[in-house]
Scaffold this motif. Structure first.
Motif, PDB file in Angstrom:
ATOM      1  N   MET A   1     -36.399  -0.425  55.149  1.00 21.36           N
ATOM      2  CA  MET A   1     -36.511  -1.781  55.666  1.00 21.36           C
ATOM      3  C   MET A   1     -37.001  -2.716  54.580  1.00 21.36           C
ATOM      4  SD  MET A   1     -38.983  -3.237  58.672  1.00 21.36           S
ATOM      5  CE  MET A   1     -37.849  -2.716  59.933  1.00 21.36           C
ATOM      6  N   GLU A   2     -36.346  -3.888  54.411  1.00 25.33           N
ATOM      7  CA  GLU A   2     -36.779  -4.876  53.440  1.00 25.33           C
ATOM      8  C   GLU A   2     -37.994  -5.619  53.988  1.00 25.33           C
ATOM      9  OE1 GLU A   2     -35.753  -5.451  50.401  1.00 25.33           O
ATOM     10  OE2 GLU A   2     -34.299  -3.817  50.529  1.00 25.33           O
ATOM     11  N   LEU A   3     -39.016  -5.731  53.154  1.00 22.60           N
ATOM     12  CA  LEU A   3     -40.236  -6.411  53.567  1.00 22.60           C
ATOM     13  C   LEU A   3     -40.342  -7.718  52.791  1.00 22.60           C
ATOM     14  CD1 LEU A   3     -42.579  -3.311  53.616  1.00 22.60           C
ATOM     15  CD2 LEU A   3     -41.378  -4.352  55.527  1.00 22.60           C
ATOM     16  N   ASP A   4     -39.406  -8.636  53.044  1.00 19.17           N
ATOM     17  CA  ASP A   4     -39.312  -9.868  52.282  1.00 19.17           C
ATOM     18  C   ASP A   4     -40.499 -10.794  52.526  1.00 19.17           C
ATOM     19  OD1 ASP A   4     -36.899  -9.025  51.280  1.00 19.17           O
ATOM     20  OD2 ASP A   4     -35.735  -9.985  52.872  1.00 19.17           O
ATOM     21  N   PHE A   5     -41.238 -10.554  53.619  1.00 21.84           N
ATOM     22  CA  PHE A   5     -42.357 -11.424  53.923  1.00 21.84           C
ATOM     23  C   PHE A   5     -43.586 -11.084  53.099  1.00 21.84           C
ATOM     24  CE2 PHE A   5     -41.795  -8.056  57.054  1.00 21.84           C
ATOM     25  CZ  PHE A   5     -42.960  -7.336  56.877  1.00 21.84           C
ATOM     26  N   LEU A   6     -43.548  -9.952  52.343  1.00 25.24           N
ATOM     27  CA  LEU A   6     -44.665  -9.572  51.501  1.00 25.24           C
ATOM     28  C   LEU A   6     -44.553 -10.222  50.135  1.00 25.24           C
ATOM     29  CD1 LEU A   6     -45.102  -5.766  52.194  1.00 25.24           C
ATOM     30  CD2 LEU A   6     -46.705  -7.583  52.736  1.00 25.24           C
ATOM     31  N   ALA A 103     -41.138   2.991  62.832  1.00 18.76           N
ATOM     32  CA  ALA A 103     -42.532   2.933  62.381  1.00 18.76           C
ATOM     33  C   ALA A 103     -42.723   3.597  61.022  1.00 18.76           C
ATOM     34  CB  ALA A 103     -43.446   3.582  63.417  1.00 18.76           C
ATOM     35  N   ARG A 104     -42.173   4.796  60.841  1.00 21.10           N
ATOM     36  CA  ARG A 104     -42.371   5.506  59.578  1.00 21.10           C
ATOM     37  C   ARG A 104     -41.769   4.729  58.409  1.00 21.10           C
ATOM     38  NH1 ARG A 104     -40.523   9.753  61.069  1.00 21.10           N
ATOM     39  NH2 ARG A 104     -42.365  11.032  61.450  1.00 21.10           N
ATOM     40  N   GLN A 105     -40.567   4.216  58.605  1.00 21.67           N
ATOM     41  CA  GLN A 105     -39.918   3.455  57.540  1.00 21.67           C
ATOM     42  C   GLN A 105     -40.715   2.186  57.213  1.00 21.67           C
ATOM     43  OE1 GLN A 105     -38.542   4.677  60.246  1.00 21.67           O
ATOM     44  NE2 GLN A 105     -36.788   5.956  59.637  1.00 21.67           N
ATOM     45  N   LEU A 106     -41.233   1.536  58.247  1.00 18.77           N
ATOM     46  CA  LEU A 106     -42.054   0.351  58.046  1.00 18.77           C
ATOM     47  C   LEU A 106     -43.291   0.684  57.225  1.00 18.77           C
ATOM     48  CD1 LEU A 106     -42.824  -2.616  58.718  1.00 18.77           C
ATOM     49  CD2 LEU A 106     -43.862  -1.740  60.824  1.00 18.77           C
ATOM     50  N   ARG A 111     -46.490   0.713  52.143  1.00 17.39           N
ATOM     51  CA  ARG A 111     -47.213   1.442  51.103  1.00 17.39           C
ATOM     52  C   ARG A 111     -46.600   1.184  49.730  1.00 17.39           C
ATOM     53  NH1 ARG A 111     -48.929   7.848  51.011  1.00 17.39           N
ATOM     54  NH2 ARG A 111     -49.728   7.862  48.882  1.00 17.39           N
ATOM     55  N   ALA A 112     -45.281   1.156  49.670  1.00 19.64           N
ATOM     56  CA  ALA A 112     -44.600   0.923  48.397  1.00 19.64           C
ATOM     57  C   ALA A 112     -44.930  -0.447  47.824  1.00 19.64           C
ATOM     58  CB  ALA A 112     -43.091   1.065  48.575  1.00 19.64           C
ATOM     59  N   ARG A 113     -45.264  -1.392  48.694  1.00 23.33           N
ATOM     60  CA  ARG A 113     -45.606  -2.743  48.246  1.00 23.33           C
ATOM     61  C   ARG A 113     -47.112  -2.945  48.078  1.00 23.33           C
ATOM     62  NH1 ARG A 113     -41.397  -6.462  48.737  1.00 23.33           N
ATOM     63  NH2 ARG A 113     -42.823  -7.804  47.546  1.00 23.33           N
ATOM     64  N   GLU A 131     -52.258  14.859  66.269  1.00 27.80           N
ATOM     65  CA  GLU A 131     -51.058  14.124  66.663  1.00 27.80           C
ATOM     66  C   GLU A 131     -50.457  13.360  65.492  1.00 27.80           C
ATOM     67  OE1 GLU A 131     -52.277  13.382  71.360  1.00 27.80           O
ATOM     68  OE2 GLU A 131     -52.278  11.704  69.950  1.00 27.80           O
ATOM     69  N   VAL A 132     -51.309  12.761  64.682  1.00 22.12           N
ATOM     70  CA  VAL A 132     -50.820  12.025  63.513  1.00 22.12           C
ATOM     71  C   VAL A 132     -50.117  12.978  62.548  1.00 22.12           C
ATOM     72  CG1 VAL A 132     -51.513  10.665  61.496  1.00 22.12           C
ATOM     73  CG2 VAL A 132     -52.544  10.204  63.725  1.00 22.12           C
ATOM     74  N   ALA A 133     -50.683  14.178  62.400  1.00 21.84           N
ATOM     75  CA  ALA A 133     -50.049  15.176  61.536  1.00 21.84           C
ATOM     76  C   ALA A 133     -48.673  15.566  62.072  1.00 21.84           C
ATOM     77  CB  ALA A 133     -50.942  16.408  61.417  1.00 21.84           C
ATOM     78  N   LYS A 134     -48.566  15.744  63.377  1.00 25.90           N
ATOM     79  CA  LYS A 134     -47.275  16.083  63.982  1.00 25.90           C
ATOM     80  C   LYS A 134     -46.256  14.967  63.762  1.00 25.90           C
ATOM     81  CE  LYS A 134     -49.086  19.061  67.674  1.00 25.90           C
ATOM     82  NZ  LYS A 134     -49.282  19.203  69.140  1.00 25.90           N
ATOM     83  N   ALA A 135     -46.727  13.746  63.729  1.00 28.92           N
ATOM     84  CA  ALA A 135     -45.831  12.605  63.524  1.00 28.92           C
ATOM     85  C   ALA A 135     -45.400  12.469  62.068  1.00 28.92           C
ATOM     86  CB  ALA A 135     -46.504  11.320  63.983  1.00 28.92           C
ATOM     87  N   GLY A 136     -46.092  13.157  61.176  1.00 27.05           N
ATOM     88  CA  GLY A 136     -45.704  13.163  59.769  1.00 27.05           C
ATOM     89  C   GLY A 136     -46.102  11.923  58.992  1.00 27.05           C
ATOM     90  N   ILE A 137     -47.176  11.242  59.403  1.00 24.34           N
ATOM     91  CA  ILE A 137     -47.567  10.026  58.696  1.00 24.34           C
ATOM     92  C   ILE A 137     -48.980  10.096  58.132  1.00 24.34           C
ATOM     93  CG2 ILE A 137     -45.984   8.532  59.978  1.00 24.34           C
ATOM     94  CD1 ILE A 137     -48.416   7.654  61.667  1.00 24.34           C
ATOM     95  N   THR A 138     -49.599  11.255  58.148  1.00 28.63           N
ATOM     96  CA  THR A 138     -50.970  11.380  57.645  1.00 28.63           C
ATOM     97  C   THR A 138     -51.087  10.853  56.223  1.00 28.63           C
ATOM     98  OG1 THR A 138     -51.348  13.316  59.040  1.00 28.63           O
ATOM     99  CG2 THR A 138     -52.864  12.983  57.213  1.00 28.63           C
ATOM    100  N   GLY A 139     -50.129  11.197  55.380  1.00 30.34           N
ATOM    101  CA  GLY A 139     -50.181  10.807  53.978  1.00 30.34           C
ATOM    102  C   GLY A 139     -50.013   9.324  53.728  1.00 30.34           C
ATOM    103  N   LEU A 140     -49.619   8.574  54.744  1.00 32.01           N
ATOM    104  CA  LEU A 140     -49.449   7.134  54.588  1.00 32.01           C
ATOM    105  C   LEU A 140     -50.715   6.365  54.950  1.00 32.01           C
ATOM    106  CD1 LEU A 140     -45.898   6.761  56.189  1.00 32.01           C
ATOM    107  CD2 LEU A 140     -46.473   6.795  53.756  1.00 32.01           C
TER     108      LEU A 140
END
Length: 238
Positions: A1-6, A103-106, A111-113, A131-140
């Motif tokens: 997703m492009e985050l042009d507002f950042l 959500a994950r892509q967002l 994070r990249a920005r 639950e967060v670990a199961k969702a795969g976003i802990t590292g973010l």
């Protein structure tokens, strides 16, 4: 997703990084239907009747014990309440952890920005971490804080501690709190952060509008709206 507002991270006089503090249930986790189903599996044993999604969104509040009392028209004794809460959590635990669409892509794009992200919830801490670990976003996420003990009525005290734990590099005026309850807005105001609420969670739009803060339909819109407020240098109205 492009985050042009950042803003571009390499622009001259780049300010301190923006921090986003996410809520979990109903915000990052897409579990409104799961909560309603788990509640409806619990209510008959207490003498109650199943409720609709609309009723859930209209009446749900913290602490959850008071929410049950509203639905049943009576207070629950300690033993009865703990049994009901255990039954609800057990039913919820059987359901797949799903994130809001995109959500994950967002979060990866943020994070990249260079946007810092953390998570604060009133869900039990150990369950939240799992639950967060199961969702795969802990590292973010830089930090994940759930409720360490008994249920509480407001997230505000936990928000103060959460922001302190994130360290001195966090500027409250450049901190965005995204949630799905009026209490998320109250907690944001307690630390001087910017609150934005979305309508795809556990509370309905009519209730959320009473908070007097920006109200949007998706977490993507919440990010864009909140960052625009921060960039303008004006906090959302209390």
């Amino acid at each position: 997703m492009e985050l042009d507002f950042l803003p571009n991270r390499t622009t001259k006089a780049t300010p301190a990084p923006i921090t986003i503090i996410w809520d979990w249930n109903g915000t990052l986790r897409a579990d409104l239907d799961d909560h309603v189903a788990a509640l409806n599996a619990t209510l008959p044993g207490l003498g109650g009747e199943p409720i609709s999604v609309e009723t859930y969104q209209a009446l749900h509040r913290m602490p959850i014990r008071d929410f049950y009392a509203d639905l049943l028209g009576r207070q629950l004794g300690d033993e009865e309440w703990h049994a009901a809460d255990d039954a609800f959590l057990a039913e919820l635990a059987r359901r797949t952890v799903r994130l809001q669409r995109g959500a994950r892509q967002l979060m990866m794009g943020l994070r990249a920005r260079g946007v810092r992200q953390s998570l604060l919830s009133l869900a039990p801490h150990e369950r939240l971490v799992g639950e967060v670990a199961k969702a795969g976003i802990t590292g973010l996420l830089e930090r994940i804080d759930g409720r360490p003990g008994a249920a509480v009525a407001s997230k505000a005290p936990a928000m103060i501690e959460h922001l302190r734990a994130l360290g001195p590099g966090v500027d409250p005026a450049r901190t965005l709190v995204i949630g799905d309850s009026v209490d998320d807005a109250v907690a944001a105001h307690a630390v001087g952060a910017v609150p934005v609420l979305h309508t795809a969670g556990l509370h309905g739009a009519t209730r959320l509008a009473t908070a007097g803060v920006p109200l949007v339909d998706t977490i993507q819109d919440a990010v864009a709206t909140g960052i625009a407020i921060i960039a303008s240098g004006q906090l959302a109205a209390a």
